[in-house]
Design a protein around this motif. Structure first.
Motif, PDB file in Angstrom:
ATOM      1  N   PHE A 195     124.885  -2.886 100.818  1.00 33.17           N
ATOM      2  CA  PHE A 195     123.770  -2.256 101.543  1.00 33.17           C
ATOM      3  C   PHE A 195     122.511  -3.099 101.354  1.00 33.17           C
ATOM      4  O   PHE A 195     122.080  -3.323 100.230  1.00 33.17           O
ATOM      5  CB  PHE A 195     123.502  -0.843 101.013  1.00 33.17           C
ATOM      6  N   GLU A 196     121.930  -3.529 102.457  1.00 29.69           N
ATOM      7  CA  GLU A 196     120.616  -4.181 102.386  1.00 29.69           C
ATOM      8  C   GLU A 196     119.524  -3.126 102.577  1.00 29.69           C
ATOM      9  O   GLU A 196     118.398  -3.303 102.116  1.00 29.69           O
ATOM     10  CB  GLU A 196     120.513  -5.268 103.454  1.00 29.69           C
ATOM     11  N   GLU A 197     119.887  -2.058 103.273  1.00 37.12           N
ATOM     12  CA  GLU A 197     119.004  -0.891 103.392  1.00 37.12           C
ATOM     13  C   GLU A 197     119.902   0.336 103.464  1.00 37.12           C
ATOM     14  O   GLU A 197     120.888   0.351 104.199  1.00 37.12           O
ATOM     15  CB  GLU A 197     118.153  -0.977 104.671  1.00 37.12           C
ATOM     16  N   LEU A 198     119.571   1.318 102.638  1.00 40.74           N
ATOM     17  CA  LEU A 198     120.231   2.619 102.759  1.00 40.74           C
ATOM     18  C   LEU A 198     119.141   3.645 102.444  1.00 40.74           C
ATOM     19  O   LEU A 198     118.872   3.953 101.286  1.00 40.74           O
ATOM     20  CB  LEU A 198     121.416   2.750 101.807  1.00 40.74           C
ATOM     21  N   ARG A 199     118.492   4.069 103.494  1.00 38.64           N
ATOM     22  CA  ARG A 199     117.352   4.974 103.329  1.00 38.64           C
ATOM     23  C   ARG A 199     117.754   6.351 103.822  1.00 38.64           C
ATOM     24  O   ARG A 199     118.194   6.501 104.967  1.00 38.64           O
ATOM     25  CB  ARG A 199     116.145   4.451 104.121  1.00 38.64           C
ATOM     26  N   GLU A 200     117.645   7.314 102.920  1.00 39.96           N
ATOM     27  CA  GLU A 200     118.005   8.689 103.269  1.00 39.96           C
ATOM     28  C   GLU A 200     116.736   9.433 103.660  1.00 39.96           C
ATOM     29  O   GLU A 200     115.813   9.554 102.863  1.00 39.96           O
ATOM     30  CB  GLU A 200     118.686   9.351 102.068  1.00 39.96           C
ATOM     31  N   GLU A 201     116.698   9.911 104.894  1.00 36.95           N
ATOM     32  CA  GLU A 201     115.513  10.629 105.391  1.00 36.95           C
ATOM     33  C   GLU A 201     115.895  12.105 105.552  1.00 36.95           C
ATOM     34  O   GLU A 201     116.873  12.422 106.224  1.00 36.95           O
ATOM     35  CB  GLU A 201     115.110  10.057 106.755  1.00 36.95           C
ATOM     36  N   GLU A 202     115.132  12.946 104.919  1.00 35.10           N
ATOM     37  CA  GLU A 202     115.396  14.382 105.042  1.00 35.10           C
ATOM     38  C   GLU A 202     114.053  15.069 105.242  1.00 35.10           C
ATOM     39  O   GLU A 202     113.183  14.982 104.377  1.00 35.10           O
ATOM     40  CB  GLU A 202     116.100  14.893 103.780  1.00 35.10           C
ATOM     41  N   PRO A 214     116.180  20.575 111.300  1.00 31.07           N
ATOM     42  CA  PRO A 214     116.074  19.702 110.133  1.00 31.07           C
ATOM     43  C   PRO A 214     116.789  18.371 110.369  1.00 31.07           C
ATOM     44  O   PRO A 214     117.868  18.358 110.949  1.00 31.07           O
ATOM     45  CB  PRO A 214     116.779  20.506 109.028  1.00 31.07           C
ATOM     46  N   TRP A 215     116.155  17.292 109.930  1.00 36.34           N
ATOM     47  CA  TRP A 215     116.757  15.953 110.039  1.00 36.34           C
ATOM     48  C   TRP A 215     117.313  15.541 108.686  1.00 36.34           C
ATOM     49  O   TRP A 215     116.658  15.712 107.651  1.00 36.34           O
ATOM     50  CB  TRP A 215     115.707  14.927 110.460  1.00 36.34           C
ATOM     51  N   HIS A 216     118.502  14.993 108.705  1.00 39.37           N
ATOM     52  CA  HIS A 216     119.091  14.376 107.509  1.00 39.37           C
ATOM     53  C   HIS A 216     119.805  13.120 108.015  1.00 39.37           C
ATOM     54  O   HIS A 216     120.899  13.190 108.577  1.00 39.37           O
ATOM     55  CB  HIS A 216     120.074  15.345 106.838  1.00 39.37           C
ATOM     56  N   VAL A 217     119.136  11.999 107.839  1.00 36.95           N
ATOM     57  CA  VAL A 217     119.573  10.756 108.491  1.00 36.95           C
ATOM     58  C   VAL A 217     119.692   9.653 107.453  1.00 36.95           C
ATOM     59  O   VAL A 217     118.832   9.516 106.573  1.00 36.95           O
ATOM     60  CB  VAL A 217     118.535  10.330 109.569  1.00 36.95           C
ATOM     61  N   PHE A 218     120.754   8.865 107.559  1.00 32.65           N
ATOM     62  CA  PHE A 218     120.892   7.658 106.741  1.00 32.65           C
ATOM     63  C   PHE A 218     120.586   6.460 107.638  1.00 32.65           C
ATOM     64  O   PHE A 218     121.268   6.247 108.646  1.00 32.65           O
ATOM     65  CB  PHE A 218     122.309   7.532 106.183  1.00 32.65           C
ATOM     66  N   HIS A 219     119.561   5.703 107.261  1.00 33.16           N
ATOM     67  CA  HIS A 219     119.211   4.477 107.993  1.00 33.16           C
ATOM     68  C   HIS A 219     119.870   3.317 107.235  1.00 33.16           C
ATOM     69  O   HIS A 219     119.602   3.120 106.036  1.00 33.16           O
ATOM     70  CB  HIS A 219     117.698   4.288 108.022  1.00 33.16           C
ATOM     71  N   ILE A 220     120.701   2.575 107.935  1.00 33.47           N
ATOM     72  CA  ILE A 220     121.594   1.645 107.231  1.00 33.47           C
ATOM     73  C   ILE A 220     121.531   0.239 107.813  1.00 33.47           C
ATOM     74  O   ILE A 220     121.600   0.044 109.033  1.00 33.47           O
ATOM     75  CB  ILE A 220     123.053   2.156 107.337  1.00 33.47           C
ATOM     76  N   VAL A 221     121.401  -0.738 106.913  1.00 30.12           N
ATOM     77  CA  VAL A 221     121.702  -2.133 107.243  1.00 30.12           C
ATOM     78  C   VAL A 221     122.644  -2.600 106.144  1.00 30.12           C
ATOM     79  O   VAL A 221     122.317  -2.488 104.954  1.00 30.12           O
ATOM     80  CB  VAL A 221     120.439  -3.030 107.261  1.00 30.12           C
ATOM     81  N   ALA A 222     123.822  -3.068 106.511  1.00 29.68           N
ATOM     82  CA  ALA A 222     124.815  -3.459 105.505  1.00 29.68           C
ATOM     83  C   ALA A 222     125.450  -4.784 105.915  1.00 29.68           C
ATOM     84  O   ALA A 222     125.755  -5.007 107.090  1.00 29.68           O
ATOM     85  CB  ALA A 222     125.885  -2.381 105.382  1.00 29.68           C
ATOM     86  N   ARG A 223     125.624  -5.641 104.904  1.00 26.01           N
ATOM     87  CA  ARG A 223     126.203  -6.971 105.158  1.00 26.01           C
ATOM     88  C   ARG A 223     127.633  -6.992 104.642  1.00 26.01           C
ATOM     89  O   ARG A 223     127.893  -6.586 103.508  1.00 26.01           O
ATOM     90  CB  ARG A 223     125.373  -8.030 104.426  1.00 26.01           C
ATOM     91  N   LYS A 224     128.543  -7.453 105.478  1.00 25.99           N
ATOM     92  CA  LYS A 224     129.948  -7.516 105.059  1.00 25.99           C
ATOM     93  C   LYS A 224     130.120  -8.672 104.090  1.00 25.99           C
ATOM     94  O   LYS A 224     129.665  -9.799 104.374  1.00 25.99           O
ATOM     95  CB  LYS A 224     130.856  -7.723 106.273  1.00 25.99           C
ATOM     96  N   ARG A 225     130.758  -8.390 102.983  1.00 27.51           N
ATOM     97  CA  ARG A 225     130.963  -9.444 101.985  1.00 27.51           C
ATOM     98  C   ARG A 225     131.822 -10.550 102.573  1.00 27.51           C
ATOM     99  O   ARG A 225     132.710 -10.284 103.382  1.00 27.51           O
ATOM    100  CB  ARG A 225     131.703  -8.899 100.766  1.00 27.51           C
ATOM    101  N   CYS A 226     131.562 -11.759 102.116  1.00 29.99           N
ATOM    102  CA  CYS A 226     132.307 -12.889 102.682  1.00 29.99           C
ATOM    103  C   CYS A 226     133.777 -12.837 102.265  1.00 29.99           C
ATOM    104  O   CYS A 226     134.645 -13.285 103.015  1.00 29.99           O
ATOM    105  CB  CYS A 226     131.669 -14.199 102.280  1.00 29.99           C
ATOM    106  N   GLU A 227     134.069 -12.254 101.101  1.00 27.15           N
ATOM    107  CA  GLU A 227     135.470 -12.172 100.665  1.00 27.15           C
ATOM    108  C   GLU A 227     136.160 -10.926 101.197  1.00 27.15           C
ATOM    109  O   GLU A 227     137.323 -10.693 100.900  1.00 27.15           O
ATOM    110  CB  GLU A 227     135.566 -12.244  99.125  1.00 27.15           C
ATOM    111  N   ALA A 228     135.405 -10.081 101.985  1.00 33.04           N
ATOM    112  CA  ALA A 228     136.005  -8.818 102.462  1.00 33.04           C
ATOM    113  C   ALA A 228     137.102  -9.088 103.492  1.00 33.04           C
ATOM    114  O   ALA A 228     137.065 -10.073 104.188  1.00 33.04           O
ATOM    115  CB  ALA A 228     134.932  -7.938 103.070  1.00 33.04           C
TER     116      ALA A 228
END
Ligand SMILES: C[S@@+](CC[C@H](N)C(=O)[O-])C[C@H]1O[C@@H](n2cnc3c(N)ncnc32)[C@H](O)[C@@H]1O
Length: 228
Positions: A195-202, A214-228
């Motif tokens: 996760f480069e960003e994992l922001r939980e907004e509530e 009510p809002w419950h949102v995960f804002h996500i930027v994630a980088r796939k590992r090179c060995e994945a």
């Protein structure tokens, strides 16, 4: 319970984005959104790619993104303006009626569009960025597993996912046609990613008629590992 302040404004209050999205009135939603800037998660993912390019000598290869549930095209336009190739997918045809006239002539050759549901949509097998801004929560639960598996498989090692998932305390989590996630589920979904960003907004909010949303949102930027 309704919000008395919003309720006091009466039924004449203008509809908000959630009023349209709550009932899948995408044409109404697009009219409200058209002309808005790119989503913050996309901008953050693009900044990460730019940092990698700078570290590698500044040469930026022509990259490929999928924009799933692209809506009226705010993120697709941003990607195109930065030289990306984009496959833009959405289930609603008005999406492309609004997007296509706003694509600059010099960007047109790098855009492919398709009207398709998440379950039926086809995208390239290997992409640098999979962008899904505020769209995946609208995936039917029966389609989720297959759609998510295909998303993960298509992101190349070192590539990224950017977008939002909705949490279990969001007001729409009770609707049967939505896909929401508990925080604890995210690590499994993003196994093989960092996760480069994992922001939980509530936060509390209301519809135009004062009913709680009510809002419950995960804002996500994630980088796939090179060995994945
Ligand atoms: C809340 S809007 C988000 C639009 C845009 N990405 C944004 O950030 O504003 C959700 C988008 O997903 C699309 N969508 C919802 N359910 C879908 C489905 N099952 N298949 C394909 N597209 C769908 C809608 O047409 C809409 O454009």
């Amino acid at each position: 319970m309704t919000n008395p302040e919003a309720a006091a404004k009466g039924a004449g209050a203008a509809k908000r984005a959630q009023d349209f999205a709550g009932v899948r009135d995408w044409a109404g939603y697009f009219d409200l959104m058209v002309g808005k800037p790119a989503r913050e998660t996309l901008v953050a993912a693009l900044a990460s790619f730019a940092r990698e390019d700078a570290a590698g000598g500044g040469r930026s290869p022509e990259r490929l993104a999928v924009d799933l549930g692209c809506g009226e095209g705010r993120d697709t336009l941003e990607l195109l303006s930065r030289g990306w190739r984009v496959v833009a997918l959405d289930g609603h045809p008005k999406s492309f009626e609004l997007l296509e006239p706003r694509v600059r002539p010099e960007d047109r050759g790098r855009l492919k569009t398709c009207v398709a549901s998440f379950a039926d949509a086809v995208w390239p097998e290997r992409v640098d960025l999979f962008n899904a801004s505020f769209s995946l929560p609208f995936c039917e639960p029966r389609d989720w597993e297959g759609v998510w598996r295909r998303i993960v498989a298509s992101i190349r090692p070192g590539g990224r996912f950017a977008g939002q998932l909705f949490g279990d305390r969001d007001g729409w989590a009770v609707l049967p046609d939505r896909t929401h996630h508990r925080r604890a589920e995210l690590d499994a979904l993003f196994e093989g990613f960092v996760f480069e960003e994992l922001r939980e907004e509530e936060r509390p909010d209301t519809n135009h008629d004062g009913k709680p949303k009510p809002w419950h949102v995960f804002h996500i930027v994630a980088r796939k590992r090179c060995e994945a």
